[in-house]
Design an enzyme around this catalytic site. Structure first.
Site, PDB file in Angstrom:
ATOM      1  N   TYR A 166       0.816  -1.211   0.000  1.00  0.00           N
ATOM      2  CA  TYR A 166       0.000   0.000   0.000  1.00  0.00           C
ATOM      3  C   TYR A 166       0.856   1.271   0.000  1.00  0.00           C
ATOM      4  CZ  TYR A 166      -4.487  -2.323   0.502  1.00  0.00           C
ATOM      5  OH  TYR A 166      -5.608  -3.068   0.267  1.00  0.00           O
ATOM      6  N   GLU A 195       1.971 -29.531  11.856  1.00  0.00           N
ATOM      7  CA  GLU A 195       1.582 -28.724  10.700  1.00  0.00           C
ATOM      8  C   GLU A 195       0.531 -27.673  11.032  1.00  0.00           C
ATOM      9  OE1 GLU A 195      -0.631 -29.304   6.358  1.00  0.00           O
ATOM     10  OE2 GLU A 195       0.202 -31.057   7.375  1.00  0.00           O
ATOM     11  N   ASP A 206       0.403 -33.755   7.989  1.00  0.00           N
ATOM     12  CA  ASP A 206      -0.589 -34.654   7.405  1.00  0.00           C
ATOM     13  C   ASP A 206       0.067 -35.589   6.395  1.00  0.00           C
ATOM     14  OD1 ASP A 206      -2.590 -33.439   8.874  1.00  0.00           O
ATOM     15  OD2 ASP A 206      -3.234 -32.132   7.236  1.00  0.00           O
TER      16      ASP A 206
END
Length: 368
Positions: free
Chosen positions: A101, A198, A250
């Site tokens: 920005y 995770e 996972d």
């Protein structure tokens, strides 16, 4: 001059030198200016046997205003370099979103007006380019990202001079890991080992089970793809504080990829591996073979998507993933075409993950 002020001046001088070289090329030498930047990506990522991590190669790219295609990128890099210089001069701090920005504007006349950045990805690439040009990590520019990492357990941090005891209320809550690593100091560590998971949902389950107190562990998560501050925290705990690090993710190619970010690094940040990677960490699970060794019910298994299969095949081709263990696990995934989340162990009860699976894995690895 204080050490911090001296380093501040060194970084500012590096950025001023970039701008001066561009000006000298145009005004003194009368030649087309150009920025030579190390190339980032698969074709310039190499494996270092000595460091046991991914590192950046010697290929470079030239960015200059010598074509209509390169002019916008060249201008963006210079504008971002100047914005970083201003940030340092004002002794302020900004997120990468804030830098987007701060440098946002329009270019062109009224009929052909367009935004300076097509999106934040371009702004982020410009910040990375300044890191590469100066060989200075963006944290030293006081440019950070939104906090993602969380930590809980017997560790005391000093953040901007304030002490934070991450063990207080550790069964109920975790602390965010500050993204400005310059203001962070590890004061005291009483844990026996560090466990990285995770996702924050899994960390919450493990934490509430009393795992930290039972095994005297520090729990960490990058809440998915880990930010740099989380990776640096893991590395400091392992190398400076000599704490073993184990990682669980996972059982899918993306989870394995996230786990390996900590252990070997990534192609996109190969230029910063020395600060981010923990080669001595151990990826213990969740392995694809665990789905069958622990007889995860079929209803809790997930079918692999075409994207999952493509990802696994791509990982198998990487020269740094030729270890027999990883190839065996990836081959099993490609054969069975099934994946599984750590949360699937909740089918056996909400405490099974923390009370059975994780301790089993830690004992097998000799951690507990």
């Amino acid at each position: 001059m204080a050490l911090k002020d001296k380093r501040h001046q060194e970084i500012t001088n590096k950025i001023r030198k970039i701008m001066k070289n561009v000006g000298d090329d145009i005004l003194v030498e009368g030649i087309m200016p150009s920025l030579e930047i190390p190339k980032v990506g698969y074709d310039n990522t190499i494996w270092s046997d000595e460091k046991r991590m991914l590192t950046i190669g010697e290929k470079t790219v030239q960015v200059g205003p010598n074509s209509s295609k390169k002019i916008p990128t060249f201008a963006q890099y210079l504008v971002m370099a100047n914005a970083i210089r201003k940030l340092l001069d004002e002794e302020m701090e900004s997120t990468i979103r804030g830098m987007y920005y701060a440098t946002l504007s329009t270019v062109g006349d009224e009929k052909n007006q367009q935004k300076f950045w097509s999106g934040q990805d371009d702004s982020d690439d410009a910040i990375k380019a300044i890191e590469l040009l100066t060989n200075v990590p963006r944290e030293e520019f006081a440019v950070t990202s939104k906090p993602k990492g969380m930590i809980s357990g017997p560790i005391t941090l000093s953040v901007g001079g304030d002490l934070i005891d991450c063990n207080l209320g550790s069964r109920a809550t975790s602390q965010l890991i500050p993204t400005n690593i310059r203001d962070l100091e590890i004061v005291k560590v009483k844990a026996d080992f560090v466990m990285v998971v995770e996702k924050d949902t899994v960390l919450n389950n493990i934490r509430k089970s009393g795992f930290i107190q039972k095994y005297n562990a520090i729990l960490l998560t990058g809440s998915g793809e880990p930010d740099r501050a989380t990776r640096m925290m893991v590395k400091m705990l392992n190398e400076k504080w000599k704490k073993p690090v184990v990682i669980f993710a996972d059982a899918d190619p993306w989870g394995l990829g996230i786990a390996l970010r900590y252990k070997i690094g990534s192609e996109s940040l190969s230029y910063d591996s020395d600060r981010l990677v923990t080669p001595n960490s151990k990826v213990l699970g969740m392995m694809f073979s665990d789905i069958y060794e622990y007889n995860i019910p079929k209803v809790a298994r997930l079918a692999a998507t075409p994207e999952d299969l493509n990802r696994a095949n791509d990982m198998k081709k990487k020269p740094w993933l030729q270890d027999k263990r990883w190839k065996k696990e990836l081959n099993l995934f490609l054969e069975r075409k099934e994946k599984c989340e750590l949360d699937a162990f909740f089918k056996y009860g909400f405490k099974f993950l923390a009370d059975t699976y994780l301790p089993n894995k830690l004992r097998e690895a000799g951690v507990i």
